[in-house]
Design a protein around this motif. Structure first.
Motif, PDB file in Angstrom:
ATOM      1  N   GLN A 169       1.319   4.061  -3.274  1.00 34.73           N
ATOM      2  CA  GLN A 169       0.892   5.441  -3.071  1.00 34.73           C
ATOM      3  C   GLN A 169       1.790   6.403  -3.836  1.00 34.73           C
ATOM      4  O   GLN A 169       1.389   7.523  -4.162  1.00 34.73           O
ATOM      5  CB  GLN A 169       0.917   5.785  -1.580  1.00 34.73           C
ATOM      6  N   ARG A 170       3.020   5.958  -4.130  1.00 36.59           N
ATOM      7  CA  ARG A 170       4.006   6.814  -4.797  1.00 36.59           C
ATOM      8  C   ARG A 170       4.151   6.504  -6.282  1.00 36.59           C
ATOM      9  O   ARG A 170       4.914   7.166  -6.970  1.00 36.59           O
ATOM     10  CB  ARG A 170       5.368   6.663  -4.114  1.00 36.59           C
ATOM     11  N   SER A 220       0.827  -1.209   0.000  1.00 38.21           N
ATOM     12  CA  SER A 220       0.000   0.000   0.000  1.00 38.21           C
ATOM     13  C   SER A 220       0.856   1.253   0.000  1.00 38.21           C
ATOM     14  O   SER A 220       0.600   2.204  -0.756  1.00 38.21           O
ATOM     15  CB  SER A 220      -0.931  -0.004   1.220  1.00 38.21           C
ATOM     16  N   HIS A 221       1.884   1.273   0.834  1.00 40.46           N
ATOM     17  CA  HIS A 221       2.782   2.434   0.885  1.00 40.46           C
ATOM     18  C   HIS A 221       3.527   2.601  -0.443  1.00 40.46           C
ATOM     19  O   HIS A 221       3.710   3.723  -0.930  1.00 40.46           O
ATOM     20  CB  HIS A 221       3.788   2.280   2.022  1.00 40.46           C
TER      21      HIS A 221
END
Length: 238
Positions: free
Chosen positions: A32-33, A28-29
């Motif tokens: 996000q980018r 997920s992290h």
């Protein structure tokens, strides 16, 4: 109708259920980018009911996740290679990348594979080469190193093998390229790269080997039975 994924991540083993939530959070992290439409396919073998339950809970809030139950390998809980092939066959993304729950290959290495594909639209398969990575190789324990080294020497002696690292745990391939080799794939055991490399060489598909960092292998252990799968490969398939 959901948009066509640009990337399919294929997770072949979910036996280590305690890694599932950690993997999800890291993923997920990471995305996000990255402005990519992606999907994640998880293979669940018979008897992994707890893993199946956890994944089903995640899917309720993450529609890009999909589960495929492998009902064929009732006696083989180490069917990593077979599961990768099954996941790739059901993936919808333009680029397919197998990845393990323990993230022994960091998610950041996906960037390198994608960059290779985006910079060359005719490139069909990208393989990892751990031996040219800038960081020191920490891979596996002594027994596993000996296993890889032994069979790598056989490949080099027996054939004009063009790749330096047939047992790297990560590769990427276009879905159209997977379709070209799918019917001839004979996936078995743990490793998968060497089988794909065999067909890439025989069919003359355009490929590239790039440096990829692989860290210390975590809780996903290569089974001792892998020696029999690799013996079968070098005796009967090359």
């Amino acid at each position: 109708m959901p948009p066509q994924p640009q990337l399919s991540l294929c997770v072949p083993l979910c036996s280590e259920k305690e890694l599932i939530q950690e993997f999800h959070e890291n993923l997920s992290h990471f995305f996000q980018r990255i402005p990519l439409v992606y999907e994640v396919l998880f293979a669940v073998n018979p008897g992994q009911s707890e893993s199946l339950f956890l994944l089903q809970k995640l899917i309720e809030k993450n529609p890009q996740y999909r589960i495929l139950e492998n009902k064929k390998n009732f006696k083989n809980k180490f069917s990593r290679a077979q599961n990768i092939q099954m996941l790739c066959a059901n993936a919808r993304g333009s680029i397919l990348i197998p990845i393990d729950l323990d993230l022994v290959v960091p998610l950041s290495e996906i960037f390198k594979i994608l960059e290779a594909f985006f910079s060359d639209t005719e490139l069909e398969v990208v393989f990892g080469n751990r031996f040219k990575a800038k960081k020191n190789i920490e891979n596996q324990n002594l027994e596993q190193d000996r296993l890889e080294k032994f069979f790598m020497e056989i490949l080099k002696e027996k054939t004009p093998w063009k790749f330096a690292d047939p047992f790297c745990p990560m590769l990427g391939l276009r879905r159209t390229s997977f379709e070209k080799i799918e019917k001839e794939l004979k996936s078995s055991g743990w490793h998968w790269n060497h089988e794909v490399q065999r067909l890439v060489q025989s069919k003359g598909l355009k490929s590239q080997e790039i440096p990829l960092y692989v860290g210390v292998r975590g809780r996903l252990k290569i089974p001792k039975s892998e020696i029999f799968h690799l013996l079968n490969f070098v005796l009967f398939r090359i």
